[in-house]
Design a protein around this motif. Sequence first.
Motif, PDB file in Angstrom:
ATOM      1  N   GLN A  62      42.973  46.249  35.527  1.00 37.28           N
ATOM      2  CA  GLN A  62      42.271  45.835  34.318  1.00 37.28           C
ATOM      3  C   GLN A  62      40.759  45.893  34.431  1.00 37.28           C
ATOM      4  O   GLN A  62      40.064  45.778  33.422  1.00 37.28           O
ATOM      5  CB  GLN A  62      42.667  44.399  33.958  1.00 37.28           C
ATOM      6  N   SER A  63      40.219  46.049  35.632  1.00 41.10           N
ATOM      7  CA  SER A  63      38.777  45.937  35.834  1.00 41.10           C
ATOM      8  C   SER A  63      38.287  46.981  36.831  1.00 41.10           C
ATOM      9  O   SER A  63      39.074  47.664  37.482  1.00 41.10           O
ATOM     10  CB  SER A  63      38.431  44.551  36.387  1.00 41.10           C
ATOM     11  N   GLN A  64      36.985  47.026  36.965  1.00 39.01           N
ATOM     12  CA  GLN A  64      36.372  47.893  37.964  1.00 39.01           C
ATOM     13  C   GLN A  64      36.711  47.369  39.363  1.00 39.01           C
ATOM     14  O   GLN A  64      36.756  46.167  39.574  1.00 39.01           O
ATOM     15  CB  GLN A  64      34.847  47.918  37.782  1.00 39.01           C
ATOM     16  N   PRO A  65      36.932  48.277  40.311  1.00 40.19           N
ATOM     17  CA  PRO A  65      37.252  47.808  41.661  1.00 40.19           C
ATOM     18  C   PRO A  65      36.064  47.132  42.337  1.00 40.19           C
ATOM     19  O   PRO A  65      34.922  47.507  42.129  1.00 40.19           O
ATOM     20  CB  PRO A  65      37.635  49.091  42.401  1.00 40.19           C
ATOM     21  N   LEU A  66      36.372  46.117  43.100  1.00 35.30           N
ATOM     22  CA  LEU A  66      35.397  45.428  43.937  1.00 35.30           C
ATOM     23  C   LEU A  66      35.882  45.529  45.379  1.00 35.30           C
ATOM     24  O   LEU A  66      37.088  45.537  45.633  1.00 35.30           O
ATOM     25  CB  LEU A  66      35.289  43.953  43.553  1.00 35.30           C
ATOM     26  N   LEU A  89      47.771  47.871  52.943  1.00 40.83           N
ATOM     27  CA  LEU A  89      46.322  47.898  52.741  1.00 40.83           C
ATOM     28  C   LEU A  89      45.800  49.329  52.660  1.00 40.83           C
ATOM     29  O   LEU A  89      44.914  49.631  51.855  1.00 40.83           O
ATOM     30  CB  LEU A  89      45.611  47.139  53.857  1.00 40.83           C
ATOM     31  N   HIS A  90      46.359  50.219  53.458  1.00 44.28           N
ATOM     32  CA  HIS A  90      45.967  51.632  53.431  1.00 44.28           C
ATOM     33  C   HIS A  90      46.253  52.229  52.059  1.00 44.28           C
ATOM     34  O   HIS A  90      45.442  52.974  51.501  1.00 44.28           O
ATOM     35  CB  HIS A  90      46.710  52.391  54.535  1.00 44.28           C
ATOM     36  N   SER A  91      47.387  51.879  51.496  1.00 44.58           N
ATOM     37  CA  SER A  91      47.735  52.349  50.147  1.00 44.58           C
ATOM     38  C   SER A  91      46.786  51.756  49.104  1.00 44.58           C
ATOM     39  O   SER A  91      46.305  52.461  48.215  1.00 44.58           O
ATOM     40  CB  SER A  91      49.176  51.958  49.830  1.00 44.58           C
ATOM     41  N   LEU A  92      46.503  50.474  49.211  1.00 41.86           N
ATOM     42  CA  LEU A  92      45.590  49.811  48.278  1.00 41.86           C
ATOM     43  C   LEU A  92      44.184  50.396  48.378  1.00 41.86           C
ATOM     44  O   LEU A  92      43.444  50.442  47.392  1.00 41.86           O
ATOM     45  CB  LEU A  92      45.572  48.305  48.534  1.00 41.86           C
ATOM     46  N   ALA A  93      43.819  50.874  49.553  1.00 44.97           N
ATOM     47  CA  ALA A  93      42.483  51.443  49.773  1.00 44.97           C
ATOM     48  C   ALA A  93      42.274  52.748  48.987  1.00 44.97           C
ATOM     49  O   ALA A  93      41.147  53.228  48.907  1.00 44.97           O
ATOM     50  CB  ALA A  93      42.252  51.683  51.256  1.00 44.97           C
ATOM     51  N   GLN A  94      43.327  53.274  48.396  1.00 51.11           N
ATOM     52  CA  GLN A  94      43.172  54.441  47.523  1.00 51.11           C
ATOM     53  C   GLN A  94      42.520  54.029  46.205  1.00 51.11           C
ATOM     54  O   GLN A  94      42.000  54.866  45.472  1.00 51.11           O
ATOM     55  CB  GLN A  94      44.533  55.110  47.242  1.00 51.11           C
ATOM     56  N   THR A  95      42.554  52.730  45.915  1.00 51.88           N
ATOM     57  CA  THR A  95      42.034  52.192  44.656  1.00 51.88           C
ATOM     58  C   THR A  95      40.740  51.419  44.833  1.00 51.88           C
ATOM     59  O   THR A  95      39.902  51.394  43.944  1.00 51.88           O
ATOM     60  CB  THR A  95      43.087  51.256  44.019  1.00 51.88           C
ATOM     61  N   THR A  96      40.588  50.755  45.959  1.00 48.64           N
ATOM     62  CA  THR A  96      39.405  49.939  46.200  1.00 48.64           C
ATOM     63  C   THR A  96      39.038  49.981  47.679  1.00 48.64           C
ATOM     64  O   THR A  96      39.876  50.314  48.515  1.00 48.64           O
ATOM     65  CB  THR A  96      39.627  48.477  45.739  1.00 48.64           C
ATOM     66  N   GLN A  97      37.811  49.654  47.979  1.00 44.23           N
ATOM     67  CA  GLN A  97      37.340  49.670  49.358  1.00 44.23           C
ATOM     68  C   GLN A  97      37.764  48.387  50.064  1.00 44.23           C
ATOM     69  O   GLN A  97      37.640  47.289  49.509  1.00 44.23           O
ATOM     70  CB  GLN A  97      35.821  49.803  49.360  1.00 44.23           C
ATOM     71  N   ILE A  98      38.270  48.530  51.283  1.00 50.70           N
ATOM     72  CA  ILE A  98      38.729  47.371  52.047  1.00 50.70           C
ATOM     73  C   ILE A  98      37.994  47.328  53.376  1.00 50.70           C
ATOM     74  O   ILE A  98      37.936  48.318  54.099  1.00 50.70           O
ATOM     75  CB  ILE A  98      40.248  47.420  52.283  1.00 50.70           C
ATOM     76  N   PHE A  99      37.427  46.168  53.678  1.00 52.23           N
ATOM     77  CA  PHE A  99      36.795  45.906  54.968  1.00 52.23           C
ATOM     78  C   PHE A  99      37.685  44.909  55.696  1.00 52.23           C
ATOM     79  O   PHE A  99      37.959  43.830  55.179  1.00 52.23           O
ATOM     80  CB  PHE A  99      35.406  45.287  54.800  1.00 52.23           C
ATOM     81  N   TYR A 100      38.134  45.283  56.882  1.00 50.21           N
ATOM     82  CA  TYR A 100      38.982  44.396  57.667  1.00 50.21           C
ATOM     83  C   TYR A 100      38.295  44.139  59.001  1.00 50.21           C
ATOM     84  O   TYR A 100      38.064  45.057  59.772  1.00 50.21           O
ATOM     85  CB  TYR A 100      40.367  45.016  57.896  1.00 50.21           C
ATOM     86  N   PHE A 101      37.979  42.889  59.269  1.00 44.63           N
ATOM     87  CA  PHE A 101      37.330  42.502  60.518  1.00 44.63           C
ATOM     88  C   PHE A 101      38.376  41.933  61.470  1.00 44.63           C
ATOM     89  O   PHE A 101      39.195  41.099  61.071  1.00 44.63           O
ATOM     90  CB  PHE A 101      36.246  41.445  60.267  1.00 44.63           C
TER      91      PHE A 101
END
Length: 135
Positions: A62-66, A89-101
């Motif tokens: 519904q919104s812009q990816p954050l 998470l790898h699949s979700l990263a196709q839609t938005t940027q993910i930082f995992y520490f």
Amino acid sequence: LFRELTAGRYQGIAVEHDGHAPYLEAELGGVQRRRIDMLSDGTRDQLFFALRLAFVEQHLAQSQPLPMILDDILVHFDDERTLATLKVLHSLAQTTQIFYFTHHQSVVDAAVTLGSGVAIHPLETMPVDRGLTTR
């Protein structure tokens, strides 16, 4: 998502009413269910993370990816469920940027197996004595 994060051990989440406020149960398959307080720490973490991911997916539709920032959320996950979660998470990263520490090398090793789209950025170790003083 819960099924994926638990590597197929649980089939889903059900909402129950016991004459009181509604509560969640984890579906094992068939008619077997477990209340949340009967789950291991890791499975509880996976259930609540599945709910958070569902919210993120709904938001992204519904919104812009954050960017999504995660800090060692896999601490109670076994190796199989760690890899399953990294795949989600790898699949979700196709839609938005993910930082995992993480500071767990096993998580880094599992992430590397996912192939393209995964970038590992080791951070330098900070010296114990940083020359900072407190007043």
